[in-house]
Design a protein around this motif. Structure first.
Motif, PDB file in Angstrom:
ATOM      1  N   LEU A   1       0.920  -1.091   0.247  1.00  0.00           N
ATOM      2  CA  LEU A   1       0.177  -0.002  -0.063  1.00  0.00           C
ATOM      3  C   LEU A   1       0.888   1.204   0.081  1.00  0.00           C
ATOM      4  O   LEU A   1       0.281   2.143  -0.141  1.00  0.00           O
ATOM      5  N   ASP A   2       1.991   1.028   0.181  1.00  0.00           N
ATOM      6  CA  ASP A   2       3.051   2.506   0.156  1.00  0.00           C
ATOM      7  C   ASP A   2       3.897   2.211  -0.799  1.00  0.00           C
ATOM      8  O   ASP A   2       4.875   2.835  -1.038  1.00  0.00           O
ATOM      9  N   ASP A   3       3.190   1.693  -1.996  1.00  0.00           N
ATOM     10  CA  ASP A   3       3.725   2.061  -3.561  1.00  0.00           C
ATOM     11  C   ASP A   3       5.093   1.303  -3.705  1.00  0.00           C
ATOM     12  O   ASP A   3       5.764   1.469  -4.699  1.00  0.00           O
ATOM     13  N   ARG A   4       5.146   0.052  -2.986  1.00  0.00           N
ATOM     14  CA  ARG A   4       6.550  -0.771  -3.282  1.00  0.00           C
ATOM     15  C   ARG A   4       6.312  -1.889  -4.205  1.00  0.00           C
ATOM     16  O   ARG A   4       4.933  -2.541  -3.820  1.00  0.00           O
ATOM     17  N   MET A   5       7.003  -2.378  -5.162  1.00  0.00           N
ATOM     18  CA  MET A   5       6.559  -3.442  -5.757  1.00  0.00           C
ATOM     19  C   MET A   5       7.193  -4.568  -5.007  1.00  0.00           C
ATOM     20  O   MET A   5       8.531  -4.767  -4.897  1.00  0.00           O
ATOM     21  N   LEU A   6       6.768  -5.763  -4.714  1.00  0.00           N
ATOM     22  CA  LEU A   6       7.176  -6.900  -3.982  1.00  0.00           C
ATOM     23  C   LEU A   6       7.538  -7.898  -4.914  1.00  0.00           C
ATOM     24  O   LEU A   6       8.580  -8.855  -4.509  1.00  0.00           O
TER      25      LEU A   6
END
Length: 221
Positions: free
Chosen positions: A61-66
């Motif tokens: 939700l904080d814009d990081r691609m996992l």
């Protein structure tokens, strides 16, 4: 693989959008679904009907691609903004779909609001707001979309198409097709004359009636 089932479901939903008769070819929209604090979203650069689960990025939700072998779609900014707002309001398992269909694009290019001319509009919240035009993939469009969705399950993005929410992908897609149908009905009605718009009392009655089935014979008949 993170959220394997959700990624499969996103691919199936993407194919449904791609195969809709009024959808634009190629990347005809964006699909996402949230599970906890993670969001699966469709990727950039792949036609919706060709998506595979491994293509779909998993985002925080904080814009990081996992995870994912493709970059996120341009509209990921918009989708994550909607998911964050939903999380703040305690909506779990939210799904978001946006698509470029002929009728939603046509209405969004002309109107500032899609008025409710059929009682099914009550299921989306009533009149549907059209955001001001801003370039796709921007934070400005995301902000405008979040505002337009307040109290609604759908919105129109000016010169862009339709956006719909749901408690899961099946409902989000159902809301998108309802929005598309309402746009088509409005366009058809305008060919005849000025459509009569349902008022808030009439929409409230429709919502009340949606909560039950047949009430028995009318005592006044």
């Amino acid at each position: 693989m993170l959220l394997e089932q959700e990624r499969r479901d996103v691919c199936l939903t993407a194919r449904a959008i791609a195969h809709h008769p009024g959808s634009a070819p190629g990347e005809a929209g964006t699909v996402s679904v949230r599970s906890g604090d993670l969001v699966v979203v469709t990727p950039h650069g792949v036609p919706l009907e060709q998506l595979q689960p491994l293509d779909c990025p998993v985002m925080s939700l904080d814009d990081r691609m996992l995870e994912g072998r493709r970059d996120p779609a341009a509209e990921t900014t918009l989708h994550l903004a909607v998911h964050r707002r939903a999380a703040e309001h305690g909506r779990d398992g939210l799904a978001v779909v946006n698509a470029f269909t002929t009728d939603t694009v046509a209405v969004s290019a002309v109107l500032a609001e899609l008025p409710p001319i059929h009682h099914r509009a009550a299921g989306l919240g009533g009149a549907i707001s059209v955001t001001p035009y801003t370039p796709y993939g921007t934070g400005e469009l995301a902000d405008q979309a979040v505002k337009a969705l307040k109290g609604r399950e759908a919105a129109l993005l000016a010169h862009h198409g339709g956006l719909a929410l749901g408690e899961g992908l099946e409902q989000a897609l159902e809301h998108l097709w309802l929005l598309d149908w309402l746009c088509a009905a409005y366009l058809r009605a305008r060919q005849i004359g000025e459509p009569r718009v349902l008022g808030e009392d009439e929409l409230a009655e429709a919502r009340r009636r949606d909560s039950y089935g047949w009430a028995g014979p009318d005592p006044f008949l």
